[in-house]
Write an enzyme that holds these catalytic residues in place. Structure first.
Site, PDB file in Angstrom:
ATOM      1  N   ASP A 246      -5.321 -35.798 -23.420  1.00  0.00           N
ATOM      2  CA  ASP A 246      -5.535 -34.415 -22.843  1.00  0.00           C
ATOM      3  C   ASP A 246      -5.246 -34.587 -21.409  1.00  0.00           C
ATOM      4  O   ASP A 246      -4.747 -33.866 -20.594  1.00  0.00           O
ATOM      5  CB  ASP A 246      -6.983 -33.914 -23.040  1.00  0.00           C
ATOM      6  CG  ASP A 246      -7.196 -33.466 -24.408  1.00  0.00           C
ATOM      7  OD1 ASP A 246      -6.522 -32.698 -24.926  1.00  0.00           O
ATOM      8  OD2 ASP A 246      -8.529 -33.866 -24.697  1.00  0.00           O
TER       9      ASP A 246
ATOM     10  N   ILE B 210       1.302 -30.397 -27.833  1.00  0.00           N
ATOM     11  CA  ILE B 210       0.933 -28.881 -27.361  1.00  0.00           C
ATOM     12  C   ILE B 210      -0.355 -28.977 -26.809  1.00  0.00           C
ATOM     13  O   ILE B 210      -1.276 -28.972 -27.626  1.00  0.00           O
ATOM     14  CB  ILE B 210       1.207 -28.059 -28.269  1.00  0.00           C
ATOM     15  CG1 ILE B 210       2.908 -27.796 -28.736  1.00  0.00           C
ATOM     16  CG2 ILE B 210       0.980 -26.432 -27.754  1.00  0.00           C
ATOM     17  CD1 ILE B 210       3.190 -26.802 -29.571  1.00  0.00           C
ATOM     18  N   ASP B 211      -0.570 -29.203 -25.427  1.00  0.00           N
ATOM     19  CA  ASP B 211      -1.823 -28.949 -25.025  1.00  0.00           C
ATOM     20  C   ASP B 211      -2.100 -27.555 -24.697  1.00  0.00           C
ATOM     21  O   ASP B 211      -1.617 -27.108 -23.768  1.00  0.00           O
ATOM     22  CB  ASP B 211      -2.079 -30.066 -23.868  1.00  0.00           C
ATOM     23  CG  ASP B 211      -3.331 -30.079 -23.318  1.00  0.00           C
ATOM     24  OD1 ASP B 211      -4.463 -30.176 -24.101  1.00  0.00           O
ATOM     25  OD2 ASP B 211      -3.569 -29.521 -22.034  1.00  0.00           O
TER      26      ASP B 211
ATOM     27  N   GLU C 203      -1.920 -37.196 -30.338  1.00  0.00           N
ATOM     28  CA  GLU C 203      -3.101 -36.290 -30.695  1.00  0.00           C
ATOM     29  C   GLU C 203      -3.264 -36.192 -32.311  1.00  0.00           C
ATOM     30  O   GLU C 203      -4.235 -36.186 -33.225  1.00  0.00           O
ATOM     31  CB  GLU C 203      -3.166 -34.715 -30.048  1.00  0.00           C
ATOM     32  CG  GLU C 203      -4.302 -34.213 -30.538  1.00  0.00           C
ATOM     33  CD  GLU C 203      -4.257 -32.543 -29.995  1.00  0.00           C
ATOM     34  OE1 GLU C 203      -5.497 -32.054 -30.261  1.00  0.00           O
ATOM     35  OE2 GLU C 203      -3.471 -32.127 -29.090  1.00  0.00           O
TER      36      GLU C 203
ATOM     37  N   ASP D 129       0.291 -35.658 -25.928  1.00  0.00           N
ATOM     38  CA  ASP D 129      -0.286 -34.176 -26.497  1.00  0.00           C
ATOM     39  C   ASP D 129       0.853 -33.322 -26.489  1.00  0.00           C
ATOM     40  O   ASP D 129       1.605 -32.802 -25.866  1.00  0.00           O
ATOM     41  CB  ASP D 129      -1.176 -33.719 -25.576  1.00  0.00           C
ATOM     42  CG  ASP D 129      -2.301 -32.736 -26.134  1.00  0.00           C
ATOM     43  OD1 ASP D 129      -1.858 -32.042 -27.341  1.00  0.00           O
ATOM     44  OD2 ASP D 129      -3.309 -32.396 -25.848  1.00  0.00           O
TER      45      ASP D 129
ATOM     46  N   THR E 155      -3.254 -25.384 -27.506  1.00  0.00           N
ATOM     47  CA  THR E 155      -2.754 -24.560 -28.805  1.00  0.00           C
ATOM     48  C   THR E 155      -3.200 -23.328 -29.038  1.00  0.00           C
ATOM     49  O   THR E 155      -2.788 -22.468 -29.561  1.00  0.00           O
ATOM     50  CB  THR E 155      -2.963 -25.611 -30.028  1.00  0.00           C
ATOM     51  OG1 THR E 155      -2.563 -26.953 -29.865  1.00  0.00           O
ATOM     52  CG2 THR E 155      -2.626 -24.926 -31.228  1.00  0.00           C
TER      53      THR E 155
END
Length: 253
Positions: free
Chosen positions: A207, A81-82, A64, A79, A84
């Site tokens: 995602d 930190i999906d 990402e 990802d 945030t």
């Protein structure tokens, strides 16, 4: 590769928790008016990319934050930190998500929610697990009994095609809606039966890559609104086999 993935995402989750403990001092910037990126996102992705490149130097990576890293037939979709938004508000609803593709086909998926101590994993043809225990989608077969999840990435990006009309159409027909802010977590919750279905618009491959495989290996169906392969940015539906056509019908009304 499965063992390496498990160890890698476990370490990345622990790293994210360390950053979360010093949240007040983190550098937070904006990708857009409503979209955040933190130094934790960048650091966790850098850690993942470096470890993958060391272990598999000929593999491609799509992250990402750092974009595309060229390679061969295998690709890691990351990802760091999906969710945030949840992360910066000190909420537990975020995850580290890693999908592994071979020539575009998902082969491995892992989603780690370290704040809640849950690691979801799947391997193509071998089922899905949460903390090592097999998981399956629910048996829900009617909209009125369905607990659904969704998100609003499209609204956050001020897109003309947004999710508001779908919420308005569905909410009177179902039991209720939940929202975590992490598409990867929402998909895993469908996979383990906490949700019966999930839909969203305007997501990216990182995602949903891992969560898509986890749902499918848990017995669920994942597609775009037309019933085709969920190629993003675009639409996604994930649901139990019997609920899926009902949910898709309303979303296309």
């Amino acid at each position: 590769m499965y063992t390496f993935l498990k160890e890698l995402i476990t370490e990345a989750g622990a790293m994210s928790l360390e950053y979360k403990r010093k949240l007040a001092g983190l550098t937070v910037s904006r990708k857009s008016v409503k979209d955040f990126v933190t130094e934790a996102d960048v650091a966790v992705e850098r850690f993942l990319v470096e470890r993958i490149q060391k272990q598999y130097p000929d593999h491609a990576i799509f992250g990402e934050e750092s974009g595309h890293h060229s390679g061969g037939d295998w690709r890691w979709v990351i990802d760091p930190i999906d969710g945030t938004g949840s992360f910066v508000h000190d909420q537990p609803f975020y995850s580290v998500s890693i999908g592994v593709e071979l020539r575009g086909e998902l082969m491995l998926g892992a989603v780690n929610n370290p704040a809640m101590g849950e690691l979801f994993m799947a391997e193509k043809g071998n089922g899905a697990t949460c903390n090592g225990r097999p998981i399956r989608v629910s048996q829900c077969d009617t909209l009125i009994d369905a607990m659904l999840a969704t998100g609003f990435a499209c609204v956050r990006d001020n897109l003309p095609q947004n999710n508001i009309k779908h919420v308005n159409h569905l909410l009177p027909r179902i039991r209720d809606i939940r929202r975590t802010g992490s598409a990867a977590m929402d998909l895993c919750y469908v996979a383990c039966g906490r949700y019966d279905g999930y839909w969203e618009l305007n997501l990216k491959p990182y995602d949903i890559a891992a969560g898509t495989l986890i749902v499918r290996e848990a017995g669920g169906i994942v597609s775009d609104f037309s019933g085709g392969t969920a190629k993003l940015p675009g639409q996604i539906i994930a649901a139990t086999p019997k609920l899926y056509p009902l949910l898709r019908e309303v979303l296309n009304a």
